[in-house]
Enzyme design. Structure first.
Site, PDB file in Angstrom:
ATOM      1  N   SER A  19       0.839  -1.197   0.000  1.00 32.45           N
ATOM      2  CA  SER A  19       0.000   0.000   0.000  1.00 32.45           C
ATOM      3  C   SER A  19       0.876   1.250   0.000  1.00 32.45           C
ATOM      4  O   SER A  19       2.044   1.212   0.417  1.00 32.45           O
ATOM      5  CB  SER A  19      -0.904   0.015   1.233  1.00 32.45           C
ATOM      6  OG  SER A  19      -0.141   0.268   2.409  1.00 32.45           O
ATOM      7  N   LYS A  95      -0.216  -0.713  14.889  1.00 33.31           N
ATOM      8  CA  LYS A  95      -1.587  -1.015  15.299  1.00 33.31           C
ATOM      9  C   LYS A  95      -2.106  -2.284  14.622  1.00 33.31           C
ATOM     10  O   LYS A  95      -3.142  -2.818  15.030  1.00 33.31           O
ATOM     11  CB  LYS A  95      -2.515   0.168  15.015  1.00 33.31           C
ATOM     12  CG  LYS A  95      -2.803   0.459  13.560  1.00 33.31           C
ATOM     13  CD  LYS A  95      -3.855   1.551  13.452  1.00 33.31           C
ATOM     14  CE  LYS A  95      -4.244   1.799  12.003  1.00 33.31           C
ATOM     15  NZ  LYS A  95      -5.339   2.781  11.879  1.00 33.31           N
ATOM     16  N   ASP A  96      -1.396  -2.777  13.600  1.00 35.72           N
ATOM     17  CA  ASP A  96      -1.777  -4.028  12.935  1.00 35.72           C
ATOM     18  C   ASP A  96      -1.130  -5.257  13.567  1.00 35.72           C
ATOM     19  O   ASP A  96      -1.449  -6.376  13.188  1.00 35.72           O
ATOM     20  CB  ASP A  96      -1.362  -3.994  11.454  1.00 35.72           C
ATOM     21  CG  ASP A  96      -2.152  -2.988  10.644  1.00 35.72           C
ATOM     22  OD1 ASP A  96      -3.287  -2.661  11.039  1.00 35.72           O
ATOM     23  OD2 ASP A  96      -1.628  -2.511   9.630  1.00 35.72           O
ATOM     24  N   SER A 141     -13.179  -0.455  11.327  1.00 38.52           N
ATOM     25  CA  SER A 141     -12.632  -0.606  12.669  1.00 38.52           C
ATOM     26  C   SER A 141     -13.744  -0.849  13.682  1.00 38.52           C
ATOM     27  O   SER A 141     -14.636  -0.006  13.859  1.00 38.52           O
ATOM     28  CB  SER A 141     -11.848   0.651  13.060  1.00 38.52           C
ATOM     29  OG  SER A 141     -11.625   0.707  14.447  1.00 38.52           O
ATOM     30  N   ARG A 143     -13.305  -0.816  16.847  1.00 34.42           N
ATOM     31  CA  ARG A 143     -13.116   0.200  17.888  1.00 34.42           C
ATOM     32  C   ARG A 143     -13.843   1.487  17.541  1.00 34.42           C
ATOM     33  O   ARG A 143     -14.619   2.022  18.343  1.00 34.42           O
ATOM     34  CB  ARG A 143     -11.614   0.473  18.074  1.00 34.42           C
ATOM     35  CG  ARG A 143     -11.339   1.692  18.976  1.00 34.42           C
ATOM     36  CD  ARG A 143      -9.870   2.067  18.972  1.00 34.42           C
ATOM     37  NE  ARG A 143      -9.366   2.440  17.657  1.00 34.42           N
ATOM     38  CZ  ARG A 143      -9.430   3.653  17.126  1.00 34.42           C
ATOM     39  NH1 ARG A 143     -10.000   4.653  17.788  1.00 34.42           N
ATOM     40  NH2 ARG A 143      -8.923   3.908  15.929  1.00 34.42           N
ATOM     41  N   ARG A 144     -13.599   2.002  16.335  1.00 33.70           N
ATOM     42  CA  ARG A 144     -14.236   3.251  15.944  1.00 33.70           C
ATOM     43  C   ARG A 144     -15.752   3.105  15.896  1.00 33.70           C
ATOM     44  O   ARG A 144     -16.489   4.004  16.307  1.00 33.70           O
ATOM     45  CB  ARG A 144     -13.694   3.713  14.585  1.00 33.70           C
ATOM     46  CG  ARG A 144     -12.250   4.207  14.638  1.00 33.70           C
ATOM     47  CD  ARG A 144     -11.668   4.369  13.255  1.00 33.70           C
ATOM     48  NE  ARG A 144     -10.312   4.921  13.268  1.00 33.70           N
ATOM     49  CZ  ARG A 144      -9.428   4.732  12.300  1.00 33.70           C
ATOM     50  NH1 ARG A 144      -9.744   3.990  11.242  1.00 33.70           N
ATOM     51  NH2 ARG A 144      -8.224   5.264  12.379  1.00 33.70           N
ATOM     52  N   LYS A 145     -16.234   1.971  15.399  1.00 37.14           N
ATOM     53  CA  LYS A 145     -17.676   1.737  15.342  1.00 37.14           C
ATOM     54  C   LYS A 145     -18.277   1.762  16.741  1.00 37.14           C
ATOM     55  O   LYS A 145     -19.296   2.427  16.983  1.00 37.14           O
ATOM     56  CB  LYS A 145     -17.963   0.395  14.670  1.00 37.14           C
ATOM     57  CG  LYS A 145     -19.449   0.035  14.638  1.00 37.14           C
ATOM     58  CD  LYS A 145     -19.666  -1.323  13.982  1.00 37.14           C
ATOM     59  CE  LYS A 145     -21.153  -1.691  13.974  1.00 37.14           C
ATOM     60  NZ  LYS A 145     -21.389  -3.016  13.334  1.00 37.14           N
ATOM     61  N   ARG A 161     -13.745  -0.147   3.644  1.00 34.83           N
ATOM     62  CA  ARG A 161     -12.320  -0.456   3.571  1.00 34.83           C
ATOM     63  C   ARG A 161     -11.685   0.233   2.374  1.00 34.83           C
ATOM     64  O   ARG A 161     -12.363   0.785   1.527  1.00 34.83           O
ATOM     65  CB  ARG A 161     -12.103  -1.970   3.494  1.00 34.83           C
ATOM     66  CG  ARG A 161     -12.521  -2.738   4.735  1.00 34.83           C
ATOM     67  CD  ARG A 161     -12.054  -4.171   4.663  1.00 34.83           C
ATOM     68  NE  ARG A 161     -10.593  -4.236   4.604  1.00 34.83           N
ATOM     69  CZ  ARG A 161      -9.909  -5.254   4.069  1.00 34.83           C
ATOM     70  NH1 ARG A 161     -10.554  -6.277   3.528  1.00 34.83           N
ATOM     71  NH2 ARG A 161      -8.594  -5.238   4.065  1.00 34.83           N
ATOM     72  N   VAL A 164      -6.755   5.726   1.133  1.00 35.76           N
ATOM     73  CA  VAL A 164      -7.334   7.074   1.222  1.00 35.76           C
ATOM     74  C   VAL A 164      -8.152   7.410  -0.021  1.00 35.76           C
ATOM     75  O   VAL A 164      -9.295   7.879   0.070  1.00 35.76           O
ATOM     76  CB  VAL A 164      -6.220   8.127   1.425  1.00 35.76           C
ATOM     77  CG1 VAL A 164      -6.823   9.528   1.446  1.00 35.76           C
ATOM     78  CG2 VAL A 164      -5.459   7.855   2.718  1.00 35.76           C
ATOM     79  N   GLN A 165      -7.577   7.164  -1.196  1.00 31.10           N
ATOM     80  CA  GLN A 165      -8.263   7.510  -2.442  1.00 31.10           C
ATOM     81  C   GLN A 165      -9.559   6.713  -2.612  1.00 31.10           C
ATOM     82  O   GLN A 165     -10.589   7.257  -3.040  1.00 31.10           O
ATOM     83  CB  GLN A 165      -7.333   7.267  -3.634  1.00 31.10           C
ATOM     84  CG  GLN A 165      -6.144   8.196  -3.694  1.00 31.10           C
ATOM     85  CD  GLN A 165      -4.992   7.757  -2.791  1.00 31.10           C
ATOM     86  OE1 GLN A 165      -5.072   6.744  -2.097  1.00 31.10           O
ATOM     87  NE2 GLN A 165      -3.904   8.521  -2.812  1.00 31.10           N
ATOM     88  N   ARG A 167     -11.454   5.441  -0.243  1.00 29.30           N
ATOM     89  CA  ARG A 167     -12.472   5.901   0.710  1.00 29.30           C
ATOM     90  C   ARG A 167     -13.048   7.255   0.310  1.00 29.30           C
ATOM     91  O   ARG A 167     -14.256   7.490   0.446  1.00 29.30           O
ATOM     92  CB  ARG A 167     -11.871   5.964   2.116  1.00 29.30           C
ATOM     93  CG  ARG A 167     -11.454   4.589   2.627  1.00 29.30           C
ATOM     94  CD  ARG A 167     -11.098   4.598   4.088  1.00 29.30           C
ATOM     95  NE  ARG A 167     -10.393   3.387   4.471  1.00 29.30           N
ATOM     96  CZ  ARG A 167     -10.292   2.938   5.703  1.00 29.30           C
ATOM     97  NH1 ARG A 167     -10.865   3.593   6.682  1.00 29.30           N
ATOM     98  NH2 ARG A 167      -9.613   1.834   5.970  1.00 29.30           N
ATOM     99  N   CYS A 254      -8.468  -7.983  16.282  1.00 26.97           N
ATOM    100  CA  CYS A 254      -9.301  -7.091  15.476  1.00 26.97           C
ATOM    101  C   CYS A 254     -10.777  -7.202  15.852  1.00 26.97           C
ATOM    102  O   CYS A 254     -11.602  -6.462  15.345  1.00 26.97           O
ATOM    103  CB  CYS A 254      -9.124  -7.401  13.986  1.00 26.97           C
ATOM    104  SG  CYS A 254      -7.689  -6.592  13.265  1.00 26.97           S
TER     105      CYS A 254
END
Length: 318
Positions: A19, A95-96, A141, A143-145, A161, A164-165, A167, A254
């Site tokens: 990526s 974080k992964d 995520s 967590r974010r949800k 998922r 950046v582009q 999303r 996760c």
């Protein structure tokens, strides 16, 4: 020293996902090693390894990570390449990373940490509070949800998922009104024109180790050990020791909505942590402070303190 430094004829192979962000992190690692040892760029080879989590079809279909595996989705193939000698070191977004590494591998080098905050990304709105009732928000995520639904249960959260582009295109197409990205990734990529607002950590506490780059090596590779020692950021390592200990004590993956942030002030480390039910219906937060050297034990202590407040079914994925 019983080994020779890498050369253009015998380069050190740096493994990474393909990526744009992963490549940016690999390039940063190479630059730091070049500077530390006064070596040419050609003395390092960046080797791209496709991981299960990078499957394009699953990304385009917005398949949830929990449907196809856990954090190993982004590391398994890279670690296999290191164990069989195809690469010498591997660069990861921390974080992964699972808390435990496969036998024979060591993760003890971290680069200086970037911004730990999440970014709220939306074409039409500036903050979570600005979203209208019932708005659709996209995130992959848990967590974010969970954090989002804990404060805004009126919102609809859909799987989201991609890079950046990808999303941003989904936002333009009306798939959702907003999504989230890590500020660290946006800063490292230096992409212009992203409609983002940094979210204070007292509004949305970040993922464990967010913003940190870790470099993994074989345990018996003394050359890699010594080279990585030269670029290791001690402060980041101290902070992550507490955060990852907190995660490990909670059996984090996760599938667990867990957040944590360690900060340093003088000789004191302060760790804030949060655990949530996956549906966001309940959240428990806490904070603990102590000596920096006790970071790992502080992480375990805070985890046990939060667990003591909740029922056995709190982590309903178990």
């Amino acid at each position: 020293m019983t080994y020779t430094l890498p050369t253009p004829d015998a380069p050190l192979n740096i493994g990474t996902r393909g990526s744009p962000l992963a490549l940016a992190q690999a390039h940063e690692t190479r630059r730091r090693l070049m500077a530390a040892f006064d070596l040419a760029e050609a003395a390092f080879e960046i080797v791209v390894i496709h991981t299960t989590g990078d499957d394009r079809a699953m990304i385009d279909a917005d398949r949830a990570l929990k449907e196809i595996g856990n954090k190993g989705l982004f590391t398994k193939e890279i670690e296999e390449a290191m164990l069989d000698g195809r690469i010498d070191i591997a660069v990861h977004s921390m974080k992964d990373m699972p808390v435990e590494q496969p036998k024979g591998l060591v993760l003890d080098c971290y680069l200086p940490r970037e911004d730990t905050r999440d970014a709220f990304v939306s074409i039409n709105y500036r903050t979570i509070a600005d979203l209208p009732k019932g708005a659709v928000v996209g995130t992959s995520s848990l967590r974010r949800k969970a954090q989002l639904l804990n404060t805004r249960p009126d919102l609809e959260v859909v799987e989201f998922r991609g890079n950046v582009q990808t999303r941003l295109k989904k936002l333009e197409d009306g798939v959702a009104e907003a999504t989230f990205l890590a500020m660290a990734g946006l800063n490292r990529l230096a992409i212009q024109g992203v409609p983002k607002t940094a979210i204070p950590t007292d509004v949305m506490l970040n993922a464990v180790a967010q913003g940190a780059i870790g470099i993994e090596r074989r345990a018996d590779d003394m050359r890699a050990r010594d080279m990585l020692d030269a670029i290791h950021d001690v402060e980041t390592g101290q902070r992550l020791a507490a955060e990852r200990s907190f995660l490990g004590a909670l059996d984090g993956s996760c599938e667990t909505p867990i957040a944590a942030l360690a900060t340093l002030q003088g000789d004191t480390l302060t760790l804030r942590g949060e655990i949530l039910r996956t549906d966001g219906s309940e959240s428990e937060t806490g904070e603990i402070s102590g000596k920096i050297a006790d970071g790992a034990s502080l992480g375990r202590e805070l985890a046990q303190e939060l667990l003591s407040r909740v029922d056995d079914d709190f982590f309903d994925w178990k």
